[in-house]
Scaffold this motif. Structure first.
Motif, PDB file in Angstrom:
ATOM      1  N   LYS A   1       3.053  -4.302   3.825  1.00  0.00           N
ATOM      2  CA  LYS A   1       3.893  -3.733   2.745  1.00  0.00           C
ATOM      3  C   LYS A   1       4.364  -2.398   2.245  1.00  0.00           C
ATOM      4  N   LEU A   2       4.874  -1.251   3.174  1.00  0.00           N
ATOM      5  CA  LEU A   2       4.310   0.445   2.611  1.00  0.00           C
ATOM      6  C   LEU A   2       5.250   0.903   1.917  1.00  0.00           C
ATOM      7  N   VAL A   3       5.042   1.741   0.470  1.00  0.00           N
ATOM      8  CA  VAL A   3       5.594   2.489   0.179  1.00  0.00           C
ATOM      9  C   VAL A   3       4.797   4.493   0.023  1.00  0.00           C
TER      10      VAL A   3
ATOM     11  N   LEU B   1       0.974  -4.200  -6.401  1.00  0.00           N
ATOM     12  CA  LEU B   1       1.598  -2.862  -6.690  1.00  0.00           C
ATOM     13  C   LEU B   1       1.435  -2.835  -8.196  1.00  0.00           C
ATOM     14  N   ASP B   2       0.359  -1.877  -8.712  1.00  0.00           N
ATOM     15  CA  ASP B   2       0.090  -2.060 -10.546  1.00  0.00           C
ATOM     16  C   ASP B   2       2.143  -0.830 -11.074  1.00  0.00           C
ATOM     17  N   VAL B   3       2.340  -1.174 -12.105  1.00  0.00           N
ATOM     18  CA  VAL B   3       4.144  -1.036 -11.952  1.00  0.00           C
ATOM     19  C   VAL B   3       3.467  -0.011 -13.451  1.00  0.00           C
TER      20      VAL B   3
ATOM     21  N   THR C   1     -11.028  -7.085   3.401  1.00  0.00           N
ATOM     22  CA  THR C   1     -10.625  -5.920   5.096  1.00  0.00           C
ATOM     23  C   THR C   1     -10.049  -4.714   4.032  1.00  0.00           C
ATOM     24  N   THR C   2     -10.762  -3.514   3.984  1.00  0.00           N
ATOM     25  CA  THR C   2      -9.808  -2.285   3.745  1.00  0.00           C
ATOM     26  C   THR C   2      -9.496  -1.462   5.196  1.00  0.00           C
ATOM     27  N   ILE C   3      -7.691  -1.203   4.934  1.00  0.00           N
ATOM     28  CA  ILE C   3      -7.396  -0.163   6.101  1.00  0.00           C
ATOM     29  C   ILE C   3      -6.866   1.095   5.443  1.00  0.00           C
ATOM     30  N   SER C   4      -7.770   2.291   5.768  1.00  0.00           N
ATOM     31  CA  SER C   4      -6.971   3.566   5.406  1.00  0.00           C
ATOM     32  C   SER C   4      -6.187   4.253   5.876  1.00  0.00           C
ATOM     33  N   ASP C   5      -5.741   5.722   5.498  1.00  0.00           N
ATOM     34  CA  ASP C   5      -5.154   6.152   6.056  1.00  0.00           C
ATOM     35  C   ASP C   5      -4.275   5.267   6.570  1.00  0.00           C
ATOM     36  N   LEU C   6      -3.330   4.751   5.746  1.00  0.00           N
ATOM     37  CA  LEU C   6      -1.984   4.131   6.096  1.00  0.00           C
ATOM     38  C   LEU C   6      -0.826   4.520   7.194  1.00  0.00           C
TER      39      LEU C   6
ATOM     40  N   GLY D   1       0.826  -1.044   0.118  1.00  0.00           N
ATOM     41  CA  GLY D   1      -0.187   0.201  -0.225  1.00  0.00           C
ATOM     42  C   GLY D   1       0.974   1.471  -0.064  1.00  0.00           C
ATOM     43  N   TYR D   2       0.249   2.224  -0.084  1.00  0.00           N
ATOM     44  CA  TYR D   2       0.710   3.945  -0.381  1.00  0.00           C
ATOM     45  C   TYR D   2       0.930   4.728   1.342  1.00  0.00           C
ATOM     46  N   VAL D   3       1.410   5.251   1.825  1.00  0.00           N
ATOM     47  CA  VAL D   3       1.512   6.024   3.043  1.00  0.00           C
ATOM     48  C   VAL D   3       0.511   6.344   2.730  1.00  0.00           C
ATOM     49  N   GLY D   4      -0.525   7.184   3.109  1.00  0.00           N
ATOM     50  CA  GLY D   4      -1.452   7.750   3.733  1.00  0.00           C
ATOM     51  C   GLY D   4      -2.559   7.557   2.311  1.00  0.00           C
TER      52      GLY D   4
END
Length: 497
Positions: A147-149, A246-248, A116-121, A57-60
């Motif tokens: 993993k977060l990026v 994640l998409d490339v 399950t959806t996790i928001s505001d990562l 996932g992406y931070v934020g």
């Protein structure tokens, strides 16, 4: 009920069963060991993790964790937990309470997948999770690694430059394993929202000014953007969708420059008069068709030479230019013109002309009359003006006579001075004649017995008197006052010659 996750995979029930069998017969130890191993393996396959799911996932932003389950477990409760799921604090959310804090859960019983959806990562949200299905005995678990990026892209950016009105192609490479995956392009540099904001995708290959072509042999897809404007400048992301990761992406920076020409000029013409526009062109376009079109934008301008019979186009190949002449320009001819020699509208092959049309100047003659003693004088004043002036006539009537009055006064003074000078000159001549007359009488009295004794003196006096008359330049009436003796002596002198 939730049980603590165990690494061995065998629950308490299994242990009691094995112990019971062990007590029944020690003789059959080898058989019981084999049976115990089989039971533990079976239970482990049923109650331990059935796979490993990788999620990035992406931070934020937010991330979705999807887990599948087998048929028959549709009515059972599902949940997501963290760490080893040994306590209620480790359970983040359940299907019995589908919304909690920044977690949401949804069970699709038809597809047998709960998500399950996790928001505001944030960085603390990275790590290991478990998807759990509640059942009698040991729950079913699926391991998940999150993993977060950072939500940005990319380290390498391809830069492209183009011009207004042109078409430009953006080439996006991809790996052969993603050959059948969805391709798309979006604006900006945020991968998390790129697919949702895609300008065009491979499922819909045309969308307005955008067209997408996928070359699976070369492993590239190309997005063509037509009729570029400066608003098209900016960042773009080429995306390839991947189901489990994640998409490339690949990044492109597009800069659209203002379309330019040989020169840009302003011209002013007068309505009702002819006007000629000069248009230079590059020497390599000598054999191309030359044209003049009118319009605010070159892409939508109207060819004037083809549609207007009052326009004439002449070319001068020696100076690499041509001219367009309006035989009689009109007020509605004002506007933007483009003259060129390249039908493809390439940069630097055209001239932009901004034409303004003004009204012609009007001339009018305003007479002014002024009475002068003895005569009447009429003056005319010609004025050039663009619009009527209500006070122009009054200005001419009063201003022009004032000047003439000064001239006339000066003339009267001059004439008066001349007349006065003549009168003074006439009196001076008469005085001289009187003196000459007295002198002549004296000579005559002294020579009464000998008239000719002093002939030379008398002759001299007579000549002087006559010459004085001539020198004074008087008219004949001035001599009426001369005495008879003066006339005699003058005649005598004349006869003696």
């Amino acid at each position: 009920m939730t049980f603590r996750k165990s690494n061995c995979g065998c629950d308490i029930f299994s242990i009691f069963l094995v112990r019971f069998l062990f007590l029944q017969s020690k003789a059959k130890m080898g058989i019981l060991q084999n049976l115990l191993f089989t039971i533990c393996i079976t239970l482990r396959c049923v109650t331990s993790a059935v796979g490993l799911i990788h999620v990035t996932g992406y931070v934020g932003r937010e991330v979705n964790v999807s887990c599948s389950y087998d048929e028959g477990y549709e009515p059972y409760k599902k949940y997501l937990c963290k760490n080893d799921c040994g306590s209620n604090n480790d359970v983040l959310i359940t299907t019995s309470n589908p919304v909690k804090n920044k977690y949401r859960i949804h069970d699709d019983k038809t597809a047998r997948i709960f998500t399950t959806t996790i928001s505001d990562l944030h960085s603390v949200d990275a790590g290991k999770y478990w998807c759990g299905v509640t059942r009698f005995g040991k729950d079913i678990y699926t391991e998940v690694k999150v993993k977060l990026v950072q939500d940005s892209c990319c380290d390498t950016v391809t830069k492209i430059e183009s011009h207004e009105g042109y078409s430009e192609s953006i080439v996006c490479p991809y790996e052969s394993r993603n050959q059948s995956n969805l391709k798309y392009i979006c604006r900006g540099n945020r991968p998390s929202t790129c697919l949702q904001q895609a300008l065009i995708t491979s499922d819909n290959r045309e969308n307005g000014r955008y067209r997408l072509d996928d070359d699976k042999v070369l492993g590239t897809f190309t997005v063509n953007i037509s009729s570029l404007t400066q608003n098209d400048s900016g960042s773009y992301l080429c995306g390839v969708q991947r189901n489990s990761e994640l998409d490339v992406f690949s990044a492109v920076e597009l800069k659209v420059k203002e379309w330019c020409c040989v020169k840009s000029t302003k011209v002013t013409g007068t309505a009702g008069h002819p006007l000629t526009l000069q248009c230079p062109y590059p020497s390599q376009n000598q054999n191309n068709r030359k044209f003049l079109c009118k319009g605010d934008h070159r892409n939508s301008c109207r060819d004037m030479v083809m549609s207007e019979s009052r326009l004439a186009l002449r070319e001068d190949i020696y100076s690499s230019s041509f001219s367009v002449t309006f035989t009689k320009i009109q007020a509605d001819d004002a506007g933007i013109y483009w003259c060129g020699s390249d039908s493809q509208w390439r940069v630097g092959n055209h001239v932009k002309i901004q034409l303004s049309v003004v009204s012609p100047r009007h001339t009018s003659t305003v007479p002014s009359t002024m009475e002068i003693p003895g005569k009447t004088t009429t003056h005319k004043k010609t004025t050039t003006q663009n619009r009527p002036n209500k006070d122009a006539g009054q200005y001419v009537v009063y201003a022009v006579p004032a000047v003439l009055l000064l001239l006339i006064c000066a003339l009267v003074v001059t004439v008066y001075q001349c007349k006065h000078q003549k009168v003074k000159d006439g009196k001076a001549v008469m005085n001289r004649n009187a003196e000459n007359e007295e002198g002549l009488e004296e000579v005559t009295a002294g020579t009464e017995n000998n008239i000719y004794g002093n002939e030379e003196v008398v002759r001299y006096k007579q000549q002087s008197a006559c010459y004085n008359y001539d020198d004074a330049g008087e008219d004949e009436p001035d001599y009426e006052n001369f005495t008879t003796s003066e006339e005699v002596y003058c005649n005598e002198n004349f006869h003696r010659r």
